[in-house]
Design a protein around this motif. Structure first.
Motif, short mmCIF file in Angstrom:
data_model
loop_
_atom_site.label_atom_id
_atom_site.label_comp_id
_atom_site.label_asym_id
_atom_site.label_seq_id
_atom_site.Cartn_x
_atom_site.Cartn_y
_atom_site.Cartn_z
N ALA A 167 0.86 -1.24 -0.09
CA ALA A 167 -0.07 0.00 0.03
C ALA A 167 0.80 1.26 -0.01
N THR A 168 1.96 1.31 0.55
CA THR A 168 2.83 2.38 1.01
C THR A 168 4.35 1.94 0.35
N TYR A 250 6.42 0.32 -10.46
CA TYR A 250 7.54 0.66 -9.57
C TYR A 250 8.53 -0.55 -9.71
N PHE A 251 8.88 -1.11 -10.77
CA PHE A 251 9.97 -1.93 -11.22
C PHE A 251 9.92 -3.53 -10.35
N GLY A 252 9.73 -3.42 -9.03
CA GLY A 252 9.67 -4.43 -8.22
C GLY A 252 8.18 -5.27 -8.55
N TYR A 253 7.57 -4.72 -8.98
CA TYR A 253 5.91 -5.39 -9.23
C TYR A 253 5.13 -5.23 -10.18
N ALA A 254 4.02 -6.07 -10.66
CA ALA A 254 3.55 -6.15 -11.79
C ALA A 254 2.22 -5.33 -11.59
N LYS A 255 1.67 -4.77 -12.70
CA LYS A 255 0.36 -4.13 -12.67
C LYS A 255 -0.64 -5.04 -12.82
N ASN A 256 -0.39 -6.39 -13.30
CA ASN A 256 -1.42 -7.18 -13.39
C ASN A 256 -0.81 -8.53 -12.48
#
Length: 348
Positions: A167-168, A250-256
């Motif tokens: 979340a943050t 944010y590079f480390g996570y996927a949008k989906n």
């Protein structure tokens, strides 16, 4: 080393070929390296293969972000002992073609997935065991969802893109070097800093990832060659980075995030997650996938002690031994299934 902001435009394809060839000298298996033409010869996928005469089901290796086929040199000999082995540079990376990728995450993901299927068709491989690392694990899972009949088993080595983004930003647990790249990727390509600094970028890479030398020190005559390889494999038109950036949050996570789609992988496809115990990648989605795939033939998680994100190179002996164990489970299951009409569940 000299600084030249235009240096990456002048990247020499022969140089990456020479570096890669020298790195592969440590591989004892008889190998072939070649381009596979797809899309009516408009695109090429750089490929390596070994033990292709074997009749066993092949293993296909899919590298992670900013990687390439030479990253697998700690594994090729061992994993090709009992079956055909194939590895390729994803489109937009290494020595493969650099097409433009959509900025839409779904379309960009589809472009990567369809290129893998196009490659399979050209190679005339009916079914394979798919082993993907990091971003390659994400794409291998997406491919398995769309083409389940082609995937005998799915092995995910520290797969990227599975969990939801926290979340943050304060909740984001990533090494400092990834935070730096993540910040840069919000405005430019993730590896833009390396390109604009010319060959000085090799020094930047060594500073950011001093651990890479240790991973390959017992294999390469010159362990620093791994930095030259990564740098020069990413000096060209960064289309793969653009595709990754479209998919990434944010590079480390996927949008989906893949955790919301893992249940769409066929229950007939066993999945093995292999995480490094010291990796920055969250292993919780692997454990969560066990409950999300309760009706599947098998879903299991393995933590390799002392390994980081590049689990296949950090602890190659342990990694190779475990993948060999997976091979044995699959072969045993196929033999028993062929001789017994009752369903047999793959052991976890």
């Amino acid at each position: 080393y000299s600084w030249n902001p235009w240096n990456w435009f002048l990247a020499n394809l022969n140089l990456i070929e020479t570096i890669e060839t020298n790195m592969f000298k440590c591989v004892k298996a008889s190998m072939e390296r070649y381009h596979v033409n797809i899309r009516n010869n408009s695109l090429k996928i750089w490929t390596v293969s070994a033990n292709t005469e074997s009749k066993n089901i092949p293993i296909v290796l899919v590298h992670g972000f900013c990687g390439g086929i030479a990253m697998w040199i700690p594994n090729i000999d061992y994993l090709s002992e009992s079956r055909p082995l194939y590895a390729f540079d994803l489109l937009g990376f290494g020595r493969s073609s650099r097409p433009n990728f959509s900025s839409d995450p779904i379309v960009a993901e589809t472009q990567f997935v369809e290129s893998i299927e196009d490659w399979r068709k050209e190679m005339k491989i009916e079914q394979f065991i798919l082993l993907g690392h990091s971003f390659g694990g994400y794409l291998s899972t997406a491919y398995s969802i769309k083409y389940p009949q082609r995937v005998r088993a799915l092995i995910l080595a520290d797969p990227w893109g599975f969990p939801d983004k926290p979340a943050t930003k304060a909740d984001v647990q990533m090494p400092m070097w990834i935070r730096v790249v993540a910040k840069a990727s919000q405005y430019f390509g993730p590896l833009s800093v390396l390109r604009v600094t010319g060959t000085f970028g090799v020094r930047v890479l060594k500073h950011l990832r001093p651990d890479f030398r240790r991973k390959y020190v017992n294999l390469l005559e010159d362990p620093d060659a791994i930095y030259d390889y990564i740098y020069h494999a990413n000096r060209f038109h960064p289309s793969g980075e653009a595709g990754f950036r479209a998919i990434a949050e944010y590079f480390g996570y996927a949008k989906n995030p893949m955790i919301h789609r893992i249940d769409k992988v066929s229950d007939n496809i066993p999945i093995w997650f292999i995480y490094g115990s010291r990796s920055w990648v969250d292993s919780e989605p692997g454990f969560a996938s066990i409950s999300l795939r309760q009706n599947s033939v098998s879903t299991s998680v393995k933590l390799i002690t002392g390994a980081g994100h590049h689990v296949y190179a950090d602890k190659p002996n342990e990694f190779n031994e475990y993948v060999k164990y997976i091979f044995e489970l699959i072969d045993e299951f196929d033999m028993r299934e062929g001789s017994d009409s009752d369903a047999v569940q793959i052991e976890q």
